[in-house]
Design a protein around this motif. Structure first.
Motif, short mmCIF file in Angstrom:
data_model
loop_
_atom_site.label_atom_id
_atom_site.label_comp_id
_atom_site.label_asym_id
_atom_site.label_seq_id
_atom_site.Cartn_x
_atom_site.Cartn_y
_atom_site.Cartn_z
N ILE A 220 27.13 32.52 -14.21
CA ILE A 220 28.37 32.85 -14.92
C ILE A 220 29.44 33.06 -13.86
CG2 ILE A 220 29.51 34.44 -16.51
CD1 ILE A 220 26.72 35.25 -17.51
N SER A 221 30.45 32.20 -13.86
CA SER A 221 31.53 32.26 -12.87
C SER A 221 32.80 32.80 -13.52
CB SER A 221 31.80 30.87 -12.29
OG SER A 221 30.62 30.37 -11.68
N THR A 222 33.39 33.85 -12.91
CA THR A 222 34.63 34.46 -13.43
C THR A 222 35.76 34.21 -12.45
OG1 THR A 222 33.34 36.21 -14.51
CG2 THR A 222 35.71 36.60 -14.21
N ASP A 223 36.88 33.57 -12.94
CA ASP A 223 38.05 33.29 -12.11
C ASP A 223 38.82 34.59 -11.93
OD1 ASP A 223 40.72 32.58 -11.27
OD2 ASP A 223 40.25 30.51 -11.87
N LYS A 224 38.95 35.05 -10.68
CA LYS A 224 39.58 36.34 -10.39
C LYS A 224 41.11 36.30 -10.59
CE LYS A 224 38.00 38.43 -6.66
NZ LYS A 224 37.54 38.60 -5.26
N VAL A 225 41.67 35.09 -10.67
CA VAL A 225 43.12 34.96 -10.88
C VAL A 225 43.43 34.95 -12.37
CG1 VAL A 225 45.14 33.49 -10.51
CG2 VAL A 225 43.43 33.76 -8.69
N THR A 226 42.65 34.12 -13.13
CA THR A 226 42.94 33.95 -14.56
C THR A 226 42.02 34.79 -15.44
OG1 THR A 226 41.40 32.11 -14.80
CG2 THR A 226 43.66 31.59 -14.10
N GLY A 227 40.86 35.25 -14.89
CA GLY A 227 39.90 35.99 -15.69
C GLY A 227 39.02 35.09 -16.55
N GLU A 228 39.16 33.78 -16.46
CA GLU A 228 38.39 32.85 -17.27
C GLU A 228 36.94 32.79 -16.78
OE1 GLU A 228 38.46 28.11 -18.53
OE2 GLU A 228 40.02 28.97 -17.24
N LYS A 229 35.94 32.70 -17.77
CA LYS A 229 34.51 32.61 -17.43
C LYS A 229 34.00 31.21 -17.73
CE LYS A 229 33.40 37.48 -18.32
NZ LYS A 229 33.03 37.84 -16.94
N THR A 230 33.15 30.70 -16.83
CA THR A 230 32.48 29.40 -17.05
C THR A 230 30.98 29.61 -16.84
OG1 THR A 230 32.82 28.80 -14.73
CG2 THR A 230 34.46 28.03 -16.31
N TYR A 231 30.19 28.82 -17.62
CA TYR A 231 28.73 28.97 -17.60
C TYR A 231 28.08 27.66 -17.15
CZ TYR A 231 29.87 33.03 -20.48
OH TYR A 231 30.40 34.20 -20.96
N GLY B 42 39.83 33.03 -6.33
CA GLY B 42 38.57 33.72 -6.05
C GLY B 42 37.67 33.68 -7.27
N ILE B 43 36.36 33.51 -7.04
CA ILE B 43 35.39 33.41 -8.13
C ILE B 43 34.31 34.48 -7.94
CG2 ILE B 43 33.68 31.94 -9.27
CD1 ILE B 43 36.51 30.93 -9.63
N THR B 44 33.99 35.16 -9.05
CA THR B 44 32.86 36.08 -9.04
C THR B 44 31.71 35.42 -9.78
OG1 THR B 44 34.32 38.01 -9.06
CG2 THR B 44 32.03 38.36 -9.74
N ASN B 45 30.53 35.27 -9.09
CA ASN B 45 29.37 34.61 -9.70
C ASN B 45 28.29 35.63 -10.04
OD1 ASN B 45 30.32 31.93 -9.52
ND2 ASN B 45 29.76 31.85 -7.35
N GLU B 46 27.74 35.49 -11.24
CA GLU B 46 26.62 36.30 -11.68
C GLU B 46 25.51 35.36 -12.14
OE1 GLU B 46 28.03 39.90 -14.15
OE2 GLU B 46 29.57 38.35 -14.45
N THR B 47 24.27 35.81 -12.00
CA THR B 47 23.12 34.99 -12.44
C THR B 47 22.53 35.58 -13.71
OG1 THR B 47 22.61 34.36 -10.17
CG2 THR B 47 20.87 34.07 -11.79
N TYR C 34 49.05 37.34 -2.34
CA TYR C 34 48.26 36.43 -3.19
C TYR C 34 46.81 36.87 -3.29
CZ TYR C 34 52.15 33.16 -3.50
OH TYR C 34 53.36 32.59 -3.77
N THR C 35 46.22 37.32 -2.19
CA THR C 35 44.82 37.76 -2.25
C THR C 35 44.68 38.99 -3.14
OG1 THR C 35 45.09 39.04 -0.19
CG2 THR C 35 44.17 36.80 0.00
N ASP C 36 45.77 39.79 -3.22
CA ASP C 36 45.75 40.94 -4.13
C ASP C 36 45.70 40.49 -5.58
OD1 ASP C 36 45.81 42.64 -2.00
OD2 ASP C 36 47.96 43.11 -2.13
N LYS C 37 46.13 39.26 -5.84
CA LYS C 37 46.10 38.72 -7.21
C LYS C 37 44.80 37.97 -7.52
CE LYS C 37 51.15 38.16 -7.24
NZ LYS C 37 52.26 37.16 -7.27
#
Length: 512
Positions: free
Chosen positions: A202-213, A163-168, A130-133
């Motif tokens: 800017i948050s990117t969902d590492k599972v779905t690839g969806e971005k939220t602002y 998992g979420i990737t956050n950018e400023t 799952y973590t690989d996904k």
């Protein structure tokens, strides 16, 4: 006796349970006939076996949870044997994998096996898949070192989240204030710059690839503070301050403001004051651009007044001149009337003559003088004269003067009394003391003076009188006060006694 055995092997599963009931009877033997008689059997304590709960063996189930109570036991009852058999239990384990973001079950792992047998399962491989996904482990209550099956069913949960990737994302709004000279447009002072920073995530969902602002937020503040315009010597700004600017957002355009400076005009006034009269003699008014020299000194004007008899008291105007400033400048030059002071003196004299009754000089004259003084002050500006009061150098009095004692003579006045209230208008004073001859045969004893008292500050420094001298002895003695008066009175009484004695003798002879 209760035996506990494993059903599948017949092996001993637990220690046997043993219990015993005792019975007794009495045997009576006749000692003559030897005949025996027997009583009934009776239980020593009880006649029943109590209920016995079967031991609990972990991982096994007994076919009899208890051996029930056995009653009615008699001495004839045979020994009792019971066997309790134990069968191996079966355990179950389930592990559920849950997506904590969506609440959905990702998968479920079901395990079973004999109680106390190891499950031989770990979650490591499934969690890694799952973590690989893009999932991240939140929590897991499944033991890290595996587990074993137990009598009770075991339920475990592994929770995962996306998992979420956050950018400023950054953005800035700038404010610039320009300071210029109005007449030339040239730079008057350094620009004022300020910046407000805004940020969003800017948050990117590492599972779905969806971005939220996220929303844009100010890093420190959402307003530009009030800015006071620089003070430039000799200039005035058209805006003394640039007011606070509020409500700045990430969409606000950069802001530019211009502050213009105009040259100031300064004024100077110099006031010349007659400190004697309190009147203003003149005022000099000057004006010019701030920072420019006034090109004026007070030297010539002060000289024009000193030539007229004035004297400089003070001046706060700078000796080397001054420059026009933003604020009006007020200076004061103070002068006073110069004066010439003279002293005028006037004297009042006292003279005492000492003479015999034939007019001849009996002793040196006594002289005393009171000197009166006053000042005459002449104003050098107006020529006006002012006069002080007359003042006496010894308090305006002539001290009392005792008349000199002359041998064989009596003075018409034993002393000249003190004279007070002497003023500058008092005429000179002249007194005469007449000495009369003492009749022949009357002896006036000489009077020795006592130690004279120290003269007061108001006593004239001129001696009261000079003694009359002859070639033999000092016949004239200076007066010494009350003691001298007493001696004179005694002398007069003696003279009267001498005169009265012949008259008394003559009267006595006539009577005889």
């Amino acid at each position: 006796m209760i035996h506990y055995v494993y059903k599948d092997s017949g092996d001993k599963a637990a220690e046997d349970h043993a219990a015993t009931l005792g019975f007794s009877r009495t045997i009576s033997t006749d000692k003559v006939t030897k005949e025996k008689t027997y009583s009934d059997w009776t239980a020593d304590n009880a006649d029943s076996f109590s209920e016995v709960v079967s031991p609990v063996l972990k991982g096994y189930t007994a076919d009899q949870l208890k051996v029930s109570e056995m009653t009615g036991i008699t001495s004839d009852t045979a020994d009792i044997s019971v066997t309790v058999s134990y069968t191996r239990n079966q355990g179950t384990i389930d592990i559920t994998y849950i997506d904590e973001i969506t609440g959905q079950v990702l998968t479920k792992k079901d395990l079973s096996g004999g109680t106390d047998d190891p499950s031989n399962y770990t979650t490591a491989d499934d969690i890694k898949s799952y973590t690989d996904k893009g999932y991240e482990l939140v929590s897991s209550d499944y033991p890290d070192g595996r587990t074993v099956f137990t009598d009770e069913a075991q339920h475990y949960t592994v929770k995962l989240k996306h998992g979420i990737t956050n950018e400023t994302d950054k953005k800035a709004v700038n404010q610039v204030i320009h300071y210029v000279y109005k007449d030339t447009g040239d730079k008057a002072a350094e620009d004022h710059t300020a910046t407000l920073g805004f940020s969003r995530t800017i948050s990117t969902d590492k599972v779905t690839g969806e971005k939220t602002y996220s929303d844009w937020t100010a890093d420190t503040a959402d307003s530009f503070s009030e800015v006071v315009s620089p003070v430039l010597k000799g200039y005035t700004a058209d805006q003394l301050k640039v007011s606070e600017m509020t409500g700045i957002t990430s969409d606000t355009a950069d802001i530019s403001v211009t502050v213009s400076y105009t040259r100031n005009q300064g004024t100077i006034d110099v006031t010349y004051i007659d400190e004697t009269t309190g009147k203003v003699l003149s005022t000099k008014d000057l004006s010019g651009g701030t920072g420019d020299s006034s090109n004026y000194t007070t030297v010539d004007t002060i000289k024009s007044y000193t030539d007229k008899g004035y004297e400089l008291v003070s001046s706060d105007y700078p000796e080397d001149g001054t420059k026009f400033a933003d604020d009006p400048q007020h200076y004061v030059v103070r002068l006073k009337h110069g004066t010439v002071v003279e002293t005028e003196n006037k004297s009042v004299n006292e003279v005492i003559h000492y003479v015999y009754d034939n007019g001849d000089k009996a002793a040196d004259n006594y002289k005393a003088t009171i000197v009166f003084s006053r000042t005459i002050t002449t104003d050098k500006v107006t020529g006006e004269k002012t006069y002080s009061d007359w003042t006496a150098d010894n308090g305006g009095r002539f001290a009392a003067v005792l008349s000199p004692i002359i041998k064989d003579y009596i003075a018409s006045q034993l002393k000249i009394d003190e004279m007070t209230g002497i003023t500058v208008d008092t005429a000179d004073i002249e007194k005469t003391v007449v000495y009369h001859k003492v009749p022949a045969g009357i002896i006036v004893p000489p009077v020795l003076p006592e130690k004279p008292s120290k003269p007061s500050d108001n006593q004239p420094k001129t001696p009261t009188a000079k003694a009359v001298k002859d070639n033999k002895t000092k016949d004239i003695l200076p007066s010494t006060g009350d003691s001298q008066k007493s001696q004179i009175v005694l002398t007069l009484l003696g003279i009267m006694a001498v005169i009265a004695s012949p008259l008394a003798i003559l009267f006595k002879r006539k009577k005889q």
